[in-house]
Scaffold this motif. Sequence first.
Motif, PDB file in Angstrom:
ATOM      1  N   GLN A   1       5.050   7.240  -4.516  1.00 44.41           N
ATOM      2  CA  GLN A   1       4.435   5.963  -4.145  1.00 44.41           C
ATOM      3  C   GLN A   1       2.917   6.036  -3.967  1.00 44.41           C
ATOM      4  OE1 GLN A   1       6.713   3.028  -3.769  1.00 44.41           O
ATOM      5  NE2 GLN A   1       7.663   4.673  -4.971  1.00 44.41           N
ATOM      6  N   THR A   2       2.314   7.179  -4.281  1.00 42.59           N
ATOM      7  CA  THR A   2       0.879   7.361  -4.059  1.00 42.59           C
ATOM      8  C   THR A   2       0.040   6.242  -4.665  1.00 42.59           C
ATOM      9  OG1 THR A   2       1.197   9.761  -4.075  1.00 42.59           O
ATOM     10  CG2 THR A   2      -1.048   8.965  -4.352  1.00 42.59           C
ATOM     11  N   ARG A   3       0.447   5.756  -5.847  1.00 43.35           N
ATOM     12  CA  ARG A   3      -0.322   4.706  -6.518  1.00 43.35           C
ATOM     13  C   ARG A   3       0.371   3.345  -6.519  1.00 43.35           C
ATOM     14  NH1 ARG A   3      -3.155   7.375 -11.905  1.00 43.35           N
ATOM     15  NH2 ARG A   3      -4.278   9.042 -10.830  1.00 43.35           N
TER      16      ARG A   3
ATOM     17  N   SER B   1       0.300   0.572  -5.083  1.00 41.44           N
ATOM     18  CA  SER B   1      -0.500  -0.328  -4.242  1.00 41.44           C
ATOM     19  C   SER B   1      -0.978  -1.492  -5.105  1.00 41.44           C
ATOM     20  CB  SER B   1      -1.718   0.411  -3.664  1.00 41.44           C
ATOM     21  OG  SER B   1      -1.323   1.502  -2.857  1.00 41.44           O
TER      22      SER B   1
ATOM     23  N   THR C   1       0.852  -1.182   0.000  1.00 42.45           N
ATOM     24  CA  THR C   1       0.000   0.000   0.000  1.00 42.45           C
ATOM     25  C   THR C   1       0.888   1.232   0.000  1.00 42.45           C
ATOM     26  OG1 THR C   1      -1.798  -1.127   1.180  1.00 42.45           O
ATOM     27  CG2 THR C   1      -1.803   1.289   1.207  1.00 42.45           C
ATOM     28  N   GLN C   2       0.807   1.994  -1.056  1.00 44.24           N
ATOM     29  CA  GLN C   2       1.632   3.189  -1.253  1.00 44.24           C
ATOM     30  C   GLN C   2       3.124   2.895  -1.003  1.00 44.24           C
ATOM     31  OE1 GLN C   2      -0.170   6.406   1.017  1.00 44.24           O
ATOM     32  NE2 GLN C   2      -1.663   6.747  -0.621  1.00 44.24           N
TER      33      GLN C   2
ATOM     34  N   LYS D   1       8.380   9.447  -1.342  1.00 44.32           N
ATOM     35  CA  LYS D   1       7.051   9.200  -0.761  1.00 44.32           C
ATOM     36  C   LYS D   1       5.960   9.643  -1.728  1.00 44.32           C
ATOM     37  CE  LYS D   1       4.365   9.870   3.459  1.00 44.32           C
ATOM     38  NZ  LYS D   1       4.341  10.498   4.815  1.00 44.32           N
ATOM     39  N   SER D   2       6.141  10.798  -2.374  1.00 50.35           N
ATOM     40  CA  SER D   2       5.157  11.281  -3.339  1.00 50.35           C
ATOM     41  C   SER D   2       5.004  10.322  -4.516  1.00 50.35           C
ATOM     42  CB  SER D   2       5.571  12.663  -3.850  1.00 50.35           C
ATOM     43  OG  SER D   2       4.716  13.112  -4.878  1.00 50.35           O
TER      44      SER D   2
END
Length: 406
Positions: free
Chosen positions: A339-341, A343, A230-231, A336-337
């Motif tokens: 990795q938003t999708r 998942s 997840t992310q 971190k930005s």
Amino acid sequence: MTSTFGPGAEPILLAFSGGLDTSFCVPWLKDTYQRPVITVTVDTGGIDAQAAESLAQRSAQLGAIEHHLIDAKCAYFEQVLKFLIMGNVRRGNVYPLCVGAERVLQAQTIAQMALSLGTKMVAHGCTAAGNDQVRFEVALRTLAPDLEIIAPVRDRAFKRPEQLKYLEEHKLPVPPFGAAYSVNRGLWGVTIGGKETLTSQGSIPDDAWVLSKDAFTHARSAERHTIGFTQGVPDSLDGRRLSAVAVIEELETLAGPFGIGRGIHLGDTVIGTKGRVAFEAPAAEVLLNAHRELEKLVLTGKQSRIKESVAQPYGDLVHEGQHLDPVCRDIEALLKSSQTRVSGEVKVLFRPGSVFVEGVSSPYSLMAASKGVYGESAGEWTPTDALGYSKMLALTGVFYKRAGGG
């Protein structure tokens, strides 16, 4: 915690792994400085209940007046490992920084404990020839510049056979590997150094491996597993929701006996020499491969290229003990930005010596979002569009050749 020690009797706080170097340091510091020694083990993985009890007993037998075991596994993941996964970080395209990345966190914990105990004397067992001396001291001097740092093995140039002899002569316990191998273990894997890694020619013997000793002499049948993210953060294994730390620990148990993640890394050390170390990183090998393939499904090409351009420098900074530099926060924000999708689920196959990614799925699949099928049929474009695109893409080459008179 407040100091209960009188003036001139402040304890020396020793970063304690239980290996030969730090075992030697306990009695040597006590005898040389005539001060009590307190050992601190910052648990960043690889310490079960039996190992914890063994460390406490060894510390007491060596003469320490107190021993503290501090669980820092979750902090280690959140501050360091999470971003190594997001960046798919490997050093030399091989080594997943399985030991060394945690040193700044360990130094931070040691500095905080020294402050709470009311002592300004801290010690470590690093040598003059390794990376850890730099990592520890850069972090300690950044966090607590007033601390007095004692490094007996480095500053007095003690050799491993000398340390072993000192412990034996004083009838003190010797670590399991004695002077033959230096073994470090953490949440991200194990490193093993011995006489074989002092040159570039050969491997360590089979019985020196820790997690994969019988992986190829007693090969296991293939196994399939499913890892959820997840992310960008691993949070499930075979359909069971778990913490990231638990996923890593279970994958080490599952993949280690297959010899997955076993290797020897040869590269540049922090101090500028070439160094070589054997390593076992089963969980890291599985997760980095799985995460990389999931990213390919959901990130655009430009996202991947920009992320890769900062991930390697980030790994270098962590490896060199520069994790406290503010530029690391900047890179972490980008990672971190990105990795938003990221998942979805990754299906993996374990076989002796390798992990194979069989397939990936995600609600954010860019592959599923297209009406076209690669190599089969056009989607959002027509055959005429494809012809025009090819012509336009060739223009730069056409002009270059024409300008040269060809």
